[in-house]
Design an enzyme around this catalytic site. Structure first.
Site, PDB file in Angstrom:
ATOM      1  N   SER A   2     -38.099  -6.295  10.335  1.00 46.85           N
ATOM      2  CA  SER A   2     -37.841  -7.707  10.616  1.00 46.85           C
ATOM      3  C   SER A   2     -36.991  -8.239   9.468  1.00 46.85           C
ATOM      4  O   SER A   2     -37.409  -8.198   8.309  1.00 46.85           O
ATOM      5  CB  SER A   2     -39.168  -8.458  10.713  1.00 46.85           C
ATOM      6  OG  SER A   2     -38.896  -9.818  10.892  1.00 46.85           O
ATOM      7  N   MET A  12      -9.635 -40.136  15.750  1.00 43.41           N
ATOM      8  CA  MET A  12      -8.292 -40.251  15.174  1.00 43.41           C
ATOM      9  C   MET A  12      -7.589 -41.456  15.803  1.00 43.41           C
ATOM     10  O   MET A  12      -8.177 -42.190  16.564  1.00 43.41           O
ATOM     11  CB  MET A  12      -7.525 -38.960  15.403  1.00 43.41           C
ATOM     12  CG  MET A  12      -8.083 -37.826  14.579  1.00 43.41           C
ATOM     13  SD  MET A  12      -7.313 -36.267  14.935  1.00 43.41           S
ATOM     14  CE  MET A  12      -7.804 -35.933  16.579  1.00 43.41           C
ATOM     15  N   ARG A  20     -10.199 -34.944  30.524  1.00 44.75           N
ATOM     16  CA  ARG A  20     -10.791 -33.890  29.684  1.00 44.75           C
ATOM     17  C   ARG A  20     -12.179 -33.570  30.227  1.00 44.75           C
ATOM     18  O   ARG A  20     -12.767 -34.387  30.941  1.00 44.75           O
ATOM     19  CB  ARG A  20     -10.878 -34.340  28.225  1.00 44.75           C
ATOM     20  CG  ARG A  20     -11.744 -35.555  28.028  1.00 44.75           C
ATOM     21  CD  ARG A  20     -11.700 -36.032  26.593  1.00 44.75           C
ATOM     22  NE  ARG A  20     -12.339 -37.332  26.483  1.00 44.75           N
ATOM     23  CZ  ARG A  20     -12.139 -38.189  25.498  1.00 44.75           C
ATOM     24  NH1 ARG A  20     -11.296 -37.915  24.548  1.00 44.75           N
ATOM     25  NH2 ARG A  20     -12.777 -39.335  25.447  1.00 44.75           N
ATOM     26  N   ARG A  63      -0.310 -40.877  20.678  1.00 44.10           N
ATOM     27  CA  ARG A  63      -1.743 -40.548  20.708  1.00 44.10           C
ATOM     28  C   ARG A  63      -2.039 -39.223  20.027  1.00 44.10           C
ATOM     29  O   ARG A  63      -1.235 -38.307  20.079  1.00 44.10           O
ATOM     30  CB  ARG A  63      -2.215 -40.435  22.175  1.00 44.10           C
ATOM     31  CG  ARG A  63      -2.114 -41.728  22.937  1.00 44.10           C
ATOM     32  CD  ARG A  63      -2.141 -41.470  24.438  1.00 44.10           C
ATOM     33  NE  ARG A  63      -1.717 -42.636  25.172  1.00 44.10           N
ATOM     34  CZ  ARG A  63      -2.556 -43.551  25.668  1.00 44.10           C
ATOM     35  NH1 ARG A  63      -3.845 -43.398  25.542  1.00 44.10           N
ATOM     36  NH2 ARG A  63      -2.090 -44.602  26.309  1.00 44.10           N
ATOM     37  N   HIS A  81     -17.456 -47.574  21.999  1.00 43.56           N
ATOM     38  CA  HIS A  81     -17.518 -46.557  20.949  1.00 43.56           C
ATOM     39  C   HIS A  81     -18.959 -46.087  20.740  1.00 43.56           C
ATOM     40  O   HIS A  81     -19.252 -44.896  20.715  1.00 43.56           O
ATOM     41  CB  HIS A  81     -16.956 -47.135  19.649  1.00 43.56           C
ATOM     42  CG  HIS A  81     -17.086 -46.196  18.496  1.00 43.56           C
ATOM     43  ND1 HIS A  81     -18.166 -46.217  17.642  1.00 43.56           N
ATOM     44  CD2 HIS A  81     -16.306 -45.164  18.105  1.00 43.56           C
ATOM     45  CE1 HIS A  81     -18.024 -45.254  16.749  1.00 43.56           C
ATOM     46  NE2 HIS A  81     -16.899 -44.602  17.012  1.00 43.56           N
ATOM     47  N   LYS A  86      -5.541 -32.951  24.926  1.00 48.92           N
ATOM     48  CA  LYS A  86      -4.868 -34.041  25.643  1.00 48.92           C
ATOM     49  C   LYS A  86      -3.487 -33.598  26.116  1.00 48.92           C
ATOM     50  O   LYS A  86      -3.140 -33.756  27.293  1.00 48.92           O
ATOM     51  CB  LYS A  86      -4.769 -35.274  24.738  1.00 48.92           C
ATOM     52  CG  LYS A  86      -4.271 -36.499  25.460  1.00 48.92           C
ATOM     53  CD  LYS A  86      -4.275 -37.715  24.550  1.00 48.92           C
ATOM     54  CE  LYS A  86      -5.673 -38.201  24.290  1.00 48.92           C
ATOM     55  NZ  LYS A  86      -5.796 -39.107  23.150  1.00 48.92           N
ATOM     56  N   TYR A 109     -34.986  -8.594  18.987  1.00 47.06           N
ATOM     57  CA  TYR A 109     -35.429  -9.983  19.147  1.00 47.06           C
ATOM     58  C   TYR A 109     -34.998 -10.860  17.975  1.00 47.06           C
ATOM     59  O   TYR A 109     -34.662 -10.367  16.897  1.00 47.06           O
ATOM     60  CB  TYR A 109     -36.958 -10.052  19.335  1.00 47.06           C
ATOM     61  CG  TYR A 109     -37.756  -9.710  18.103  1.00 47.06           C
ATOM     62  CD1 TYR A 109     -38.030 -10.683  17.142  1.00 47.06           C
ATOM     63  CD2 TYR A 109     -38.238  -8.421  17.898  1.00 47.06           C
ATOM     64  CE1 TYR A 109     -38.752 -10.369  16.010  1.00 47.06           C
ATOM     65  CE2 TYR A 109     -38.963  -8.104  16.763  1.00 47.06           C
ATOM     66  CZ  TYR A 109     -39.213  -9.079  15.811  1.00 47.06           C
ATOM     67  OH  TYR A 109     -39.920  -8.775  14.681  1.00 47.06           O
ATOM     68  N   GLY A 157     -12.336 -40.891  19.748  1.00 45.96           N
ATOM     69  CA  GLY A 157     -12.295 -42.058  18.870  1.00 45.96           C
ATOM     70  C   GLY A 157     -12.164 -41.752  17.387  1.00 45.96           C
ATOM     71  O   GLY A 157     -12.175 -42.657  16.568  1.00 45.96           O
ATOM     72  N   CYS A 190     -36.252 -12.892  11.389  1.00 49.86           N
ATOM     73  CA  CYS A 190     -37.241 -13.969  11.327  1.00 49.86           C
ATOM     74  C   CYS A 190     -36.895 -15.014  10.273  1.00 49.86           C
ATOM     75  O   CYS A 190     -37.676 -15.923  10.031  1.00 49.86           O
ATOM     76  CB  CYS A 190     -38.631 -13.410  11.114  1.00 49.86           C
ATOM     77  SG  CYS A 190     -38.853 -12.634   9.504  1.00 49.86           S
TER      78      CYS A 190
HETATM   79  C1  PEP Z   1     -37.118 -14.688   4.845  1.00 48.33           C
HETATM   80  O1  PEP Z   1     -37.023 -14.428   3.656  1.00 48.33           O
HETATM   81  O2  PEP Z   1     -36.152 -14.767   5.616  1.00 48.33           O
HETATM   82  C2  PEP Z   1     -38.433 -14.934   5.462  1.00 48.33           C
HETATM   83  C3  PEP Z   1     -38.572 -15.100   6.738  1.00 48.33           C
HETATM   84  O3  PEP Z   1     -39.471 -15.063   4.599  1.00 48.33           O
HETATM   85  P1  PEP Z   1     -39.775 -16.381   3.758  1.00 48.33           P
HETATM   86  O4  PEP Z   1     -38.860 -17.437   4.218  1.00 48.33           O
HETATM   87  O5  PEP Z   1     -41.217 -16.681   4.017  1.00 48.33           O
HETATM   88  O6  PEP Z   1     -39.515 -15.900   2.377  1.00 48.33           O
END
Ligand code: PEP
Ligand code: MG
Length: 906
Positions: free
Chosen positions: A797, A109, A371, A98, A489, A27, A884, A107, A864
């Protein structure tokens, strides 16, 4: 060197500018910038965010001492430009105080208006303006606001109405009037007196008469409001650090309540709900800012188009619209023209949708704030793509403008069209925040939280919401309010949260006491179902079914743009063909993790699986595995087919075996009958599988090593599924992954079993196909010896769920018992199972990626664990050169955007 703590602005000049958000808050920085580009802003000054931190360190008395000199000077600066004097009885200056942090926290604060009034100053103002009604209306507002914010005069119970409103209602009732504006000067004076008495009685505090004392009280109250419950909660939700602090901006008051040529309003350069390029907003004649957002009066539209649409939705005739609710464009055409010019100028200047506040004082327009506007997920995407097409921003900026987590809203279901046709509309409100929501009615924010915690979907129904309701709004599927406009609000906060909201449904009658709401002549009780369409404002009786969203239009364009810049691909974690197809439609480039254990939980499969586990001879296990083989093959075939042409990474069995065996007598008896053994034998075997610490016990590759026939069967199922698809002319790309290794020897042993089983299967089919063998890196030792492992594994992975568990030594299933305390005491900033700990776990990952590349330069690396769908973690993975990230299907677009942002950030 002395530290500068106060920055002034006014009359086209400013000591700060837009780049100084960190010190001046959003602000304060924008107030300075608006001065520099010629937008009319009342003069004022901003106290830096550092002072807020100082306040918490040294306390109120000391911070006042530190600031006094600079604040006195800055007040003089306003006095000079306004040609009036703070606290003077003949020519008084009033100010507003303000809050404003680096990130906008709408809203959350506190703000105080009309500061500087006392009995003498009020009389002086009457003499000057000859408008006692205006003066005493301002005075009673000031005492009310100051009493609430600084002196902490609050309702005692959640059911109670605001203590000040209670007094106003009693004074109005004495004369039988309904509207605040019908209060006489004497009644307003009486209110001021009654308010002060009530404050003294409830809080024991005297209302300060001295304007300077009022000013310090207000400044410190704004600092304090940084740490109020709702602001803390909002920061947690938005990931805003507590250390940022709030700045305080003090500005000369301009008055929207000086009569019929005065007004106040809020406006947006584009539609914050759907992103349409249409200037819009709301205003009220003869009112102050809080009247527009408080939802106590029905605001009018700024543009004629908006007004016509509004009247149409509300079922208001053109006659009534023109006479009672004309747009500003029609009622104040000259001011409207100026307003329109400035909103254009501001959008061009900031190259983003602007959310602005203004006041008109006796025909003169003033801007109080601008803003970058908060908007819904779909509006965010549309605005970014539109600004790109309009040439206002480039492709990289369009990608950076979008917040990955906000895409979540676009992935949520919408009402099923057919079901919607049959649903009964019971009332109509304003389309305050789009989306579809169905759930059970609750009336209080804490009930919304409690019901939600018990697994209910709830709709929070309120007369109007206030910042105290934040947590309940967050827990609800949707919000319905009886009062309030598009900038109330409820509307603003719901849009920020991406929550469906219908506001200003004037046809509903809420009773907090009875926990009922009357809609269309019927009484709905707590627990009854209703449904909301936040895109149209319609409210339906009962539960209306919803259907899945799809990736199309602007959303698709944004995702295509992401693909153009991204280096990190996004795969999905999927265990069924259905999930695989959903993820593919959202742009997944393959599967990063199929957890095979999830495939065993159906009636027939679980019996065969249990038989395998409960047999105590290799022959017995072989027999059971032969029963499982066709099921596994069919499952793998389905997934490989759904992802045809894209890689599918299938993980061998991972969890501890005892998770699969029956612990109940009936289940154990079924297994005894099935296997032709007595119950006691089954029970002995079940008991022998019990472990003290199963997460660190007989699981992962340890299963495949002790029972190689499991690995062999799973490999055979994968390879034969692929061979069959190949024969059908498809292009399967299987990858076989060994879980939970800690040493290269473990991997080597499993790899040999896989290769042997694959060779045999290829021999059966009479041809071969390509497949890869890789491993999870989820034990710290595996990360430390990644170079050795890379000599054997084709890919890594990172299982960051287990890697986080084992690096911190926190059980991933038990962290809930101490995490809240850790967060509270700031031992952890966030839950490390949600947001990757880059400092610790991240080091192991980075090192493993580097070691892997040294030994096998083209080794593929991915993540993963759950972190694969969390934006900051995805960016980290992209920056250390992973190939990935893999996440659940509904997070694929979020990860794609985060990955592209990592590339454009460079
Ligand atoms: C992990 O451990 O991150 C994983 C993907 O395997 P899980 O969650 O099945 O143990
Ligand atoms: Mg794991």
């Amino acid at each position: 060197m002395t530290v500068k703590r106060v920055y002034t602005f006014g009359n086209g000049k400013a000591e700060g500018n837009a780049q100084m958000r960190k010190q001046l808050g959003g602000k304060g920085a924008n107030l300075a910038e608006m001065n520099l580009i010629g937008v009319p802003v009342p003069p004022g000054f901003t106290i830096t965010t550092d002072c807020c931190n100082e306040y918490y360190k040294i306390g109120q008395e000391k911070i006042v001492e530190v600031l006094r000199g600079e604040v006195d000077e800055a007040v003089k600066h306003i006095e000079n430009l306004m040609n009036s004097k703070f606290g003077d009885a003949t020519n008084p200056l009033l100010v507003s105080v303000r809050s404003g942090a680096r990130a906008s926290m709408p809203g959350m604060m506190d703000t105080i208006l009309n500061l500087g009034l006392n009995d003498e100053v009020a009389e002086g103002m009457v003499a000057k303006t000859n408008n006692p009604h205006f003066v005493y209306d301002s005075y009673r507002r000031f005492v009310q606001m100051y009493g609430d914010v600084v002196l902490e005069m609050k309702p005692e119970n959640k059911e109670d109405i605001d203590p000040f409103e209670e007094i106003i209602e009693s004074v109005k009732a004495e004369r039988g009037i309904k509207l605040d504006k019908d209060l006489t000067v004497e009644e307003l004076q009486k209110l001021v007196r009654l308010f002060k008495e009530a404050i003294k009685a409830r809080t024991g505090k005297d209302f300060p008469n001295d304007p300077i004392e009022q000013l310090w009280g207000a400044i410190c109250a704004v600092f304090r409001s940084w740490m109020n419950e709702r602001a803390i909660l909002y920061r947690k939700m938005e990931g805003i650090p507590d250390e940022w602090g709030t700045a305080v901006s003090v500005m000369a008051m301009v008055f929207g309540n000086m009569g019929e040529t005065s007004a106040t309003g809020v406006c947006f350069s584009r539609d914050a709900g759907n992103g349409e390029n249409l200037f819009n907003g709301e205003y009220l004649v003869n009112a102050q800012g809080e009247d527009v957002v408080a939802g106590t009066r029905t605001p009018q539209q700024i543009t004629k188009v908006g007004s016509l649409r509004w009247a149409n939705r509300a079922g208001i005739t053109e006659e009534e619209r023109i006479s009672k609710y004309p747009s500003m464009e029609e009622a104040m055409p000259e001011i409207y023209a100026q307003l329109n010019d400035i909103q254009n100028k501001l959008e061009q200047h900031y190259r983003d949708m602007q959310d602005m506040e203004f006041t008109v004082q006796e025909g003169k327009l003033w801007f109080l704030q601008t803003r970058n506007g908060k908007c819904t997920g779909s509006a965010m995407v549309k605005i970014a793509i539109d600004l790109l097409h309009e040439g206002m921003i480039d492709e990289k900026t369009a990608i950076e403008r979008c917040e990955p987590n906000k895409l979540d809203e676009l992935l949520h279901p919408v009402f099923d069209k057919l079901a919607l046709q049959k649903a009964k509309v019971i009332t109509q409100g304003l389309p305050a925040s789009p989306g579809a929501a169905s759930g059970q009615i609750v009336f209080h924010a804490d009930d919304a939280q409690a019901w939600h915690a018990e697994g209910h979907k709830v709709i929070l129904v309120r007369i109007e919401t206030s910042p105290e309701d934040l947590a309940g709004m967050s827990a609800a599927e949707g919000i319905l309010t009886a009062r309030g406009g598009m900038t109330s609000h409820a509307a603003v906060v719901a849009r920020g949260m991406g929550k469906c909201c219908v506001s200003g449904a004037g046809g509903i009658n809420v009773s907090y006491k009875d926990k009922t709401v009357e809609i269309d002549g019927r009484l709905y009780k707590e627990g009854d179902y209703i449904s909301l369409n936040g895109s149209t404002g319609q409210v339906f009786a009962g539960e209306v079914p919803t259907k899945a969203a799809e990736l199309s239009g602007d959303f698709k364009e944004l995702m295509d743009l992401c693909d153009k810049y991204t280096k990190l691909q996004v795969r999905t974690n999927a265990d069924t063909p259905h999930d695989a197809r959903v993820a593919k439609a959202f742009g997944a480039k393959g599967i990063g993790l199929t957890r095979t254990e999830h495939m065993f939980f159906d009636d027939k499969k679980i019996i065969a699986m249990r038989e395998m586990i409960l047999s105590d001879t290799p022959e017995g296990r072989e027999k059971a595995l032969n029963k499982l083989l066709p099921y596994q093959k069919a499952d793998f075939k389905g997934i490989l087919e759904a992802m045809d042409g894209l890689p599918v990474n299938i993980r061998l069995l991972d969890p501890p075996l005892h998770e699969f065996v029956p612990h109940d007598l009936a289940g154990q008896q079924v297994m005894a009958d099935e296997m032709g053994v007595d119950l006691a034998t089954i029970q002995r075997r079940v008991a022998s599988l019990a472990e003290n610490n199963p997460m660190l016990g007989h699981r992962g590759c340890r299963l495949g090593i002790t029972f190689p026939e499991i690995t062999a069967m799973q490999t055979r199922a994968i390879i034969s599924a692929a061979c069959e698809l190949k024969k059908e002319g498809k292009n399967p790309k299987p990858e076989i992954m060994v879980p939970l290794i800690g040493t290269v020897a473990e991997f080597r042993q499993q790899k040999a079993v896989i290769l042997k089983s694959a060779r045999r299967t290829f021999d059966e089919y009479g041809f071969k196909l390509d497949f890869e063998i890789g491993t999870m890196i989820e034990i710290p030792r595996a990360a430390l010896t990644a170079d050795l492992i890379a000599s054997e594994a084709q890919y890594f992975s990172f299982g960051t769920n287990d890697l986080t568990q084992m690096t911190f030594g926190y059980s991933r299933d038990d962290i809930a018992s101490f995490l809240p305390v850790y967060l509270d005491k700031k031992i952890l900033k966030v839950d490390p199972f949600q947001v990757l700990d880059q400092e610790g776990v991240g080091q192991l990952i980075k090192m493993a990626v580097e070691k892997g590349h040294k030994v096998r330069p083209n080794i593929r690396t991915g993540i993963c664990g759950e972190h694969g769908g969390e934006p900051s973690s995805v960016k980290f993975c992209a920056k250390i050169g992973m190939n990935y990230a893999s996440c659940s299907p509904f997070r694929v677009p979020i990860a794609r955007l985060a990955a592209a942002q990592a590339s454009v950030e460079g």
